[in-house]
Scaffold this motif. Sequence first.
Motif, PDB file in Angstrom:
ATOM      1  N   GLN A  95      12.812  13.214 -44.856  1.00  0.00           N
ATOM      2  CA  GLN A  95      13.132  12.613 -43.566  1.00  0.00           C
ATOM      3  C   GLN A  95      11.844  12.149 -42.890  1.00  0.00           C
ATOM      4  N   SER A  96      11.980  11.213 -41.951  1.00  0.00           N
ATOM      5  CA  SER A  96      10.765  10.675 -41.356  1.00  0.00           C
ATOM      6  C   SER A  96      10.830  10.461 -39.859  1.00  0.00           C
ATOM      7  N   ASN A  97      12.005  10.262 -39.300  1.00  0.00           N
ATOM      8  CA  ASN A  97      12.061   9.984 -37.865  1.00  0.00           C
ATOM      9  C   ASN A  97      13.458  10.373 -37.386  1.00  0.00           C
ATOM     10  N   PHE A  98      13.791  10.075 -36.130  1.00  0.00           N
ATOM     11  CA  PHE A  98      15.056  10.550 -35.576  1.00  0.00           C
ATOM     12  C   PHE A  98      16.287   9.840 -36.154  1.00  0.00           C
ATOM     13  N   HIS A  99      16.078   8.787 -36.955  1.00  0.00           N
ATOM     14  CA  HIS A  99      17.251   8.161 -37.569  1.00  0.00           C
ATOM     15  C   HIS A  99      17.781   9.014 -38.718  1.00  0.00           C
ATOM     16  N   ASP A 100      16.887   9.722 -39.405  1.00  0.00           N
ATOM     17  CA  ASP A 100      17.366  10.544 -40.516  1.00  0.00           C
ATOM     18  C   ASP A 100      17.135  12.045 -40.311  1.00  0.00           C
ATOM     19  N   TYR A 101      16.295  12.416 -39.387  1.00  0.00           N
ATOM     20  CA  TYR A 101      16.279  13.806 -38.915  1.00  0.00           C
ATOM     21  C   TYR A 101      16.906  13.767 -37.527  1.00  0.00           C
ATOM     22  N   GLN A 102      18.199  13.940 -37.513  1.00  0.00           N
ATOM     23  CA  GLN A 102      18.899  13.733 -36.258  1.00  0.00           C
ATOM     24  C   GLN A 102      18.891  14.990 -35.401  1.00  0.00           C
ATOM     25  N   VAL A 103      18.843  14.758 -34.099  1.00  0.00           N
ATOM     26  CA  VAL A 103      18.934  15.858 -33.137  1.00  0.00           C
ATOM     27  C   VAL A 103      20.018  15.493 -32.125  1.00  0.00           C
ATOM     28  N   GLY A 104      20.454  16.484 -31.374  1.00  0.00           N
ATOM     29  CA  GLY A 104      21.543  16.262 -30.434  1.00  0.00           C
ATOM     30  C   GLY A 104      21.173  15.277 -29.333  1.00  0.00           C
ATOM     31  N   ARG A 105      22.061  14.341 -29.100  1.00  0.00           N
ATOM     32  CA  ARG A 105      21.923  13.435 -27.962  1.00  0.00           C
ATOM     33  C   ARG A 105      22.906  13.877 -26.880  1.00  0.00           C
ATOM     34  N   MET A 106      22.941  13.144 -25.779  1.00  0.00           N
ATOM     35  CA  MET A 106      23.825  13.557 -24.684  1.00  0.00           C
ATOM     36  C   MET A 106      25.272  13.711 -25.163  1.00  0.00           C
ATOM     37  N   SER A 107      25.719  12.782 -25.988  1.00  0.00           N
ATOM     38  CA  SER A 107      27.123  12.794 -26.394  1.00  0.00           C
ATOM     39  C   SER A 107      27.445  13.940 -27.357  1.00  0.00           C
ATOM     40  N   ASP A 108      26.439  14.496 -27.999  1.00  0.00           N
ATOM     41  CA  ASP A 108      26.668  15.617 -28.922  1.00  0.00           C
ATOM     42  C   ASP A 108      26.642  16.958 -28.200  1.00  0.00           C
ATOM     43  N   SER A 109      25.954  16.993 -27.077  1.00  0.00           N
ATOM     44  CA  SER A 109      25.582  18.273 -26.471  1.00  0.00           C
ATOM     45  C   SER A 109      26.675  18.778 -25.541  1.00  0.00           C
ATOM     46  N   PRO A 110      26.650  20.060 -25.220  1.00  0.00           N
ATOM     47  CA  PRO A 110      27.689  20.614 -24.352  1.00  0.00           C
ATOM     48  C   PRO A 110      27.791  19.848 -23.026  1.00  0.00           C
ATOM     49  N   TYR A 111      29.036  19.650 -22.605  1.00  0.00           N
ATOM     50  CA  TYR A 111      29.257  18.931 -21.353  1.00  0.00           C
ATOM     51  C   TYR A 111      28.968  19.841 -20.161  1.00  0.00           C
ATOM     52  N   GLU A 112      29.376  21.078 -20.278  1.00  0.00           N
ATOM     53  CA  GLU A 112      29.132  22.016 -19.186  1.00  0.00           C
ATOM     54  C   GLU A 112      28.786  23.387 -19.757  1.00  0.00           C
ATOM     55  N   THR A 113      27.654  23.900 -19.356  1.00  0.00           N
ATOM     56  CA  THR A 113      27.251  25.242 -19.780  1.00  0.00           C
ATOM     57  C   THR A 113      27.203  26.147 -18.551  1.00  0.00           C
ATOM     58  N   ALA A 114      28.105  27.106 -18.502  1.00  0.00           N
ATOM     59  CA  ALA A 114      28.111  28.057 -17.385  1.00  0.00           C
ATOM     60  C   ALA A 114      27.294  29.271 -17.812  1.00  0.00           C
ATOM     61  N   VAL A 115      26.322  29.629 -16.993  1.00  0.00           N
ATOM     62  CA  VAL A 115      25.440  30.753 -17.325  1.00  0.00           C
ATOM     63  C   VAL A 115      25.659  31.857 -16.302  1.00  0.00           C
ATOM     64  N   HIS A 116      26.181  32.953 -16.763  1.00  0.00           N
ATOM     65  CA  HIS A 116      26.468  34.077 -15.882  1.00  0.00           C
ATOM     66  C   HIS A 116      25.392  35.134 -16.128  1.00  0.00           C
ATOM     67  N   ILE A 117      24.612  35.405 -15.093  1.00  0.00           N
ATOM     68  CA  ILE A 117      23.490  36.341 -15.251  1.00  0.00           C
ATOM     69  C   ILE A 117      23.907  37.709 -14.707  1.00  0.00           C
ATOM     70  N   VAL A 118      23.739  38.724 -15.540  1.00  0.00           N
ATOM     71  CA  VAL A 118      24.102  40.085 -15.134  1.00  0.00           C
ATOM     72  C   VAL A 118      23.091  40.576 -14.105  1.00  0.00           C
ATOM     73  N   GLU A 119      23.591  41.088 -12.995  1.00  0.00           N
ATOM     74  CA  GLU A 119      22.699  41.699 -12.000  1.00  0.00           C
ATOM     75  C   GLU A 119      22.158  42.993 -12.587  1.00  0.00           C
ATOM     76  N   SER A 120      20.860  43.155 -12.524  1.00  0.00           N
ATOM     77  CA  SER A 120      20.278  44.298 -13.218  1.00  0.00           C
ATOM     78  C   SER A 120      18.967  44.693 -12.582  1.00  0.00           C
ATOM     79  N   THR A 121      18.654  45.971 -12.693  1.00  0.00           N
ATOM     80  CA  THR A 121      17.335  46.434 -12.265  1.00  0.00           C
ATOM     81  C   THR A 121      16.521  46.899 -13.468  1.00  0.00           C
ATOM     82  N   GLU A 122      17.029  46.609 -14.677  1.00  0.00           N
ATOM     83  CA  GLU A 122      16.270  46.945 -15.891  1.00  0.00           C
ATOM     84  C   GLU A 122      15.019  46.069 -15.954  1.00  0.00           C
ATOM     85  N   LYS A 123      14.064  46.466 -16.775  1.00  0.00           N
ATOM     86  CA  LYS A 123      12.842  45.684 -16.940  1.00  0.00           C
ATOM     87  C   LYS A 123      13.185  44.275 -17.425  1.00  0.00           C
ATOM     88  N   PRO A 124      12.527  43.262 -16.888  1.00  0.00           N
ATOM     89  CA  PRO A 124      12.887  41.905 -17.295  1.00  0.00           C
ATOM     90  C   PRO A 124      12.464  41.598 -18.737  1.00  0.00           C
TER      91      PRO A 124
END
Lengths: 187, 765
Positions: free
Chosen positions: B701-730
């Motif tokens: 492979q040599s460039n993005f035509h043959d090593y393809q990566v996700g474009r907008m249309s491939d990628s998740p439309y909505e990602t909901a991220v729920h963060i657990v409230e915590s006092t553990e070490k980050p």
Amino acid sequence: MHRLLTSDFGLPTFGLSDFPTIAYLQKNNSFIMATYQLIINGENREVEAVPNTPLLWVLRDNLGLTGTKYGCGVAQCGACTVHLDGAAVRSCSTPVSMIGNKKVTTIEGISSDEKVHPVQQAWMDENVPQCGYCQTGQIMSAVALLEKNPAPNDNDIEAAMSGNICRCGTYERIRKAIKSASTSSAK
Amino acid sequence: MPQLHPLNKNNMKTEISESRIFKVSRRDFLKTTSISASGLLLGLSFSCSDTSKDLTGNPDFTFSPNLFISLNGNGDVTLIAHRSEMGTGIRTSLPLVMADEMEADWKRVKVLQAVADEKYGDQNTDGSYSVRMFFTPLRKAGATVRLLLEQAAAKEWGVDASECKAQNHEVVHTSGKSLGFGFLAEKAAALPIPEESSITLKSPKDFKYISKQSSIVDLKDIVTGKAKFGLDNNHLPNTKVAVIRRNPEPGAGLKSFDAVKALEVPGVIKVFTLDAPGFPTMLNKPLGGVVVVAENTWAALEGRKALDVNWSKGINADYDSHIYNGDMLRRAKTKGKVRRENGQVDKALKGAKKIIEVDYMVPLLSHTPMETPCALAHVHDNVCEVWAPVQDPQGVRKTLAEVLKIDINNVTVNITLLGGAFGRKSKPDFVVEAALISKTMGTPVKILWTREDDIQHDFYHFPAAQHLKVGIDENNKVTSWLHRSVFPPIGGTSNSKEKEASGAELSMGMIDLPLAIDNICCETQEATVRTRIGWLRSVANVHHAYAVGCTLDEVAQARGVDPIQNTLDLLGADRMIDFSSLSPEFWNYGEKPEDFPWSTARYRNVIETVKQKSNWGKDLPKGSGQGFSAHRSFLTYVACVVEVIVDANGKIRIPKVDYVVDCGIPVNPERIKAQFEGGAAFATSLALKSEITVANGATQQSNFHDYQVGRMSDSPYETAVHIVESTEKPTGVGEPPVPPFIPALCNAIFAATGKRIRQLPVRLT
């Protein structure tokens, strides 16, 4: 595998294939420096370059306008997007000899120190960037889209933006920012 | 000087990174770390109480009580960002921590990027541990400054320090009077550094910036195009541009070249060679090749195109990834070296009523950050200064000193913003190239890697073959779990004797299987490194989480149990798992198990929460489906539900992703969300789009035509991220989004189509 072409992304782009001139120039070994009078961000700029030099490298190397980025060199990723007479083009695949008197607008040309462009403001409001490298190209594509279509729907946005790759994966926020810029300019 | 506890003494990250790259012995490594750790907290370039007398009355006085914080007489605060910014927001998050503890007004804060220097402690920005390692030390640094400012105000007023409280850039007395930080700077500098025991950290309820929303410091510069990445520094006069033609077979040498045509290209100045390293290439050596130096980028590229080069063949000239991967998969089906064994898997499998037996294959993958590797170097008079987008500044500095044979004190590494990295820019090779070329030219030199260079000469993510065999008894209980993983270890890129995955690599999703199954066996087979292998975002978790997560979905189906319930069933009672007693090779991301235990309760919590948040099991139209997976990596617990729509043409859309993340105290929730949104998109590329193949030793492979990566249309439309409230070490969030997403996506595709995905990237048509 389907070979992606610039035309797949529905953008008017001066890709290499649009300009057989490049091959012609090289075949004839016409690597002759020439002087070009360009209109960049509203200013007349004179540059010396060989005719097939992509606008990208003229902007970056000759004029020091480094907001326009190299990402692939073959109009696949959109990091180098600028406007030619308001239309988004891939500057990595647009030879300087083809610019003529078309007006070139780069990321540096859409805002002033005092005021950012509404699309840039939307990008900031939505906290779009992660690494930030592709974002100037993304913004230039978005500005061109909104100038043509002030109220794009999801399909319009995807069609206009699918030529711009973001490896950090900021696509969701890009979509939101375009929508919010669209709403705010409609007000 | 107070006696300080060495920071993270036993906790240095990973034997697969720095110590292997630079051959630092573990002893030296710890020594360095503990010295820099004490330096970190109290500074010790800190001499302001000695010099302040001389500076009294100087309005430009700057109070620098430690390496990371300085405050001037105008009240301006400068905070040092010593980790590399590649998009995680770390250049913002750690300074926010300091500002919060010192009660600085964030609007008065300027963030300054540190150069490479051991005095800052660890600067190697990978392994998702920046926040984990520096949260507490930098809080202490901030709190020390806060205390000094309060003491200075108390002295000024002649009152007890307990009556003085720093808040929002001033110190306020109980009577209501106040003094600004700027006014107090010089007075605070005259005070002795307080004992560590007298420092109190803020209560989390008083946090102003930690765990609150905030934008990254570079936001405006990024959107206006002013931000400086690796190639954006144009300040050195007479800078030349270089590109290199490299042998398509990594490490192999050069037979001959003809530069006549290249030198005819206007602007080309010089063509010369850099030696090839041979094979294995090592992690820190450039690949060598034919260098073209020109006045500008286009001339360099045109000159390189005009080169006529004959390459030598090396020992990997017959390397074919298709054959290689097939061979790994064959061997994955045969008995290997045991790396974890509990109970008797063979016996249990013999007694099983149902057996699930599955194979998985993941290809070579490339990092392809949007900014390709690049650097500006200026080497002159035994001095070297570089500006480069690097993850490991100190490793770069050390390598440059060694390669150039100059004193390390004469090497300055300035870290620009990184236009993405994902592990690629943890290697110094491209900076070394720039420096060697600058030395030859006697001028500053910028090196550009084109996208073709990047894709064809990467340190690829390892290809992996896996074989899993799971037994279920007549009571529908899972009694046995056999997992074989075969992949060439990263260590093999430096040492050809390393052919078997390391314990650290296997602790990324294989031998740390948290399930309460009586009979577990994990095995590996040898695999020889035949191209450059390096770590990619979440490393071996990519293929292990994929195989384990998809196998569990098959087990659920075989048991006739809901996939989430199936995982909860197998997880067993809440407990802290002591993996080191289950496998001597277990590695806890460099942390002691007692500091960061493996908690199945936290794992269960993210799973139960994602079930609820994702509306798991909701009615979906035909062609749609939900998939689930959970994974702990880099000490962070993540559960993920992906929803897909697969159309009649096999086109996959991802309308919704739900993540639940428990990363301890969420230091910068806004950036945590961004990392998960982006991690989902990155993992989408790995699952659906990307594949590197090699034929005759050369990447195809040599460039993005043959090593393809996700474009907008491939990628998740909505990602909901729920963060657990915590006092553990980050704990970190850069890498943990990737591993569970891929199996969750593949399981969703199964739910939508009935097709099992046992090979990546997914090909439905």
